[in-house]
Design an enzyme around this catalytic site. Sequence first.
Site, PDB file in Angstrom:
ATOM      1  CG  ASP A 298     -10.574 -15.024   6.197  1.00  0.00           C
ATOM      2  OD1 ASP A 298      -9.557 -15.545   6.700  1.00  0.00           O
ATOM      3  OD2 ASP A 298     -10.535 -14.047   5.424  1.00  0.00           O
TER       4      ASP A 298
ATOM      5  CE1 TYR B 156      -3.350  -2.884   0.772  1.00  0.00           C
ATOM      6  CE2 TYR B 156      -1.909  -3.389   2.621  1.00  0.00           C
ATOM      7  CZ  TYR B 156      -2.947  -3.745   1.783  1.00  0.00           C
ATOM      8  OH  TYR B 156      -3.575  -4.948   1.956  1.00  0.00           O
TER       9      TYR B 156
ATOM     10  CE1 TYR C 244      -7.487  -6.653   3.086  1.00  0.00           C
ATOM     11  CE2 TYR C 244      -6.632  -8.478   4.379  1.00  0.00           C
ATOM     12  CZ  TYR C 244      -6.528  -7.613   3.314  1.00  0.00           C
ATOM     13  OH  TYR C 244      -5.460  -7.731   2.447  1.00  0.00           O
TER      14      TYR C 244
ATOM     15  CE  LYS D 260      -2.391 -11.832   7.517  1.00  0.00           C
ATOM     16  NZ  LYS D 260      -3.725 -11.379   7.145  1.00  0.00           N
TER      17      LYS D 260
HETATM   18  C1  PLP Z   1      -4.303 -11.243   5.798  1.00  0.00           C
HETATM   19  C2  PLP Z   1      -5.657 -11.776   5.610  1.00  0.00           C
HETATM   20  C3  PLP Z   1      -6.050 -12.321   4.375  1.00  0.00           C
HETATM   21  C4  PLP Z   1      -5.158 -12.326   3.159  1.00  0.00           C
HETATM   22  O1  PLP Z   1      -4.034 -13.118   3.319  1.00  0.00           O
HETATM   23  P1  PLP Z   1      -2.733 -12.859   2.409  1.00  0.00           P
HETATM   24  O2  PLP Z   1      -1.797 -13.958   2.797  1.00  0.00           O
HETATM   25  O3  PLP Z   1      -2.238 -11.492   2.754  1.00  0.00           O
HETATM   26  O4  PLP Z   1      -3.167 -12.958   0.994  1.00  0.00           O
HETATM   27  C5  PLP Z   1      -7.330 -12.826   4.282  1.00  0.00           C
HETATM   28  N1  PLP Z   1      -8.174 -12.808   5.324  1.00  0.00           N
HETATM   29  C6  PLP Z   1      -7.824 -12.306   6.525  1.00  0.00           C
HETATM   30  C7  PLP Z   1      -8.793 -12.334   7.653  1.00  0.00           C
HETATM   31  C8  PLP Z   1      -6.557 -11.758   6.693  1.00  0.00           C
HETATM   32  O5  PLP Z   1      -6.217 -11.213   7.879  1.00  0.00           O
END
Ligand code: PLP
Length: 429
Positions: free
Chosen positions: A245, A17, A144, A274
């Site tokens: 997610d 960003y 997000y 992550k």
């Molecule tokens: C960081 C994140 C993503 C995206 O993961 P990347 O490895 O950066 O592509 C998706 N969902 C959530 C909740 C996140 O925190």
Amino acid sequence: MNQYDIDFDLKHIWHPYSSMINPITCYPIISAKGIFLKLNNGKSLIDGMSSWWSVIHGYNNTRLNKALNKQISKMSHIMFGGLTHPAAITLCRKLIHITPEQLECIFLADSGSVSVEIAMKMSLQYWQSLGENRKVFLTIRNGYHGDTFFAMSVSDPQNSMHSLYKNLLPIHLFADAPKCTFESQWHQDDIYSFNKLIDQYEKKISAVILEPIVQGAGGMKFYHPEYLVQVRKACHDYKIPLIIDEIATGFGRTGKLFAYEHAGIIPDILCLGKSLTGGTMTLSATITTRKIANTISNGQSNCFMHGPTFMGNPLACAVASESINILQEHKWKKQVLGIQKILRYMLYPLKEHPHVFDVRVLGAIGVIECQYLININNIQRFFVENGIWIRPFNNLIYLMPAYIIDKKSLYRLIAVIKKSLDQKQCFIL
Ligand SMILES: *Cc1c(COP(=O)(O)O)cnc(C)c1O
């Protein structure tokens, strides 16, 4: 790294960003160990970020390094199409073991955003196989889910700047963001907007997607578990798959191994990323039920249409297995709850500070929501001068240290944040 290198970086390399004309300052790091980042001038910074949720066991972890070395001496990579290997099998066994019984089919990919794409494709292909045309996703505001197009389309329209990609992003349904916080009392009104949308668009909705309990990059908010309980119930009643997610929250961060456990619910599709590899390699896993997997496999294409080049990368799988081994020794829970206790004790009093709007703590996540937007360059300089590394955004200063952080270092992180609140240059007043 010398000045020549740093000038090259400024001139040629994009950072997250960022602007190529007016780039933000980037600090040169030459090594990292435990909770410390070492700058090229020899100074060390206490890290409060775990490199965006990922490095939960600390940097340069001996056990993770050993797992990587062991794997690299056998093979770093082989294609996953038509081939398989022990590192992937071992990891998938573990993932199935630590997640609910119903989740039993795993797709390995490269990153969190891709895992979200895969989860969304899974639900689209699921309905296609059933002969139904369902293309809309229902989610909640302030979410997000990543920066690729489909992931972006279910992230908060404002935070993710949907306006930049008008007519290119599919239009989805956004329920009002939950208002009842994790620790507050539940009000049934909170779920009204969600229930209304799911009822109104029932036959168009492919899946519901949301982050469990913690809304991360969309505002660092912790919502009430009852919200998730009722989302699960509605998805069950309307027979709509629920995608959870857990890319940010998974593997202990909130005080439970997975955040959906706070609500005692089970997703139909689960996204992990992550901290999956302890922050050493990029890897994600999308796990679904036998029912969804079989329905997709019975569909017109007879298969699930995705297959990244680096799918099931052996190095990433091997180190992810070792990261889970460390978690399975169960030290994490005491560590995370210990961090939570200190964060609550030390951060809650900051609610009284005139620059502070709200303070929230859950597990090893501490959030200070300020009254004003933060001058990121200035506050970061202040943090680095005071020996710590934290990266705020908008009006949010937040901490999510590695689980192994010692008390003294945690106190130091908090003390410097406290000091920063009184620095005029750190805010856009
Ligand atoms: C960081 C994140 C993503 C995206 O993961 P990347 O490895 O950066 O592509 C998706 N969902 C959530 C909740 C996140 O925190």
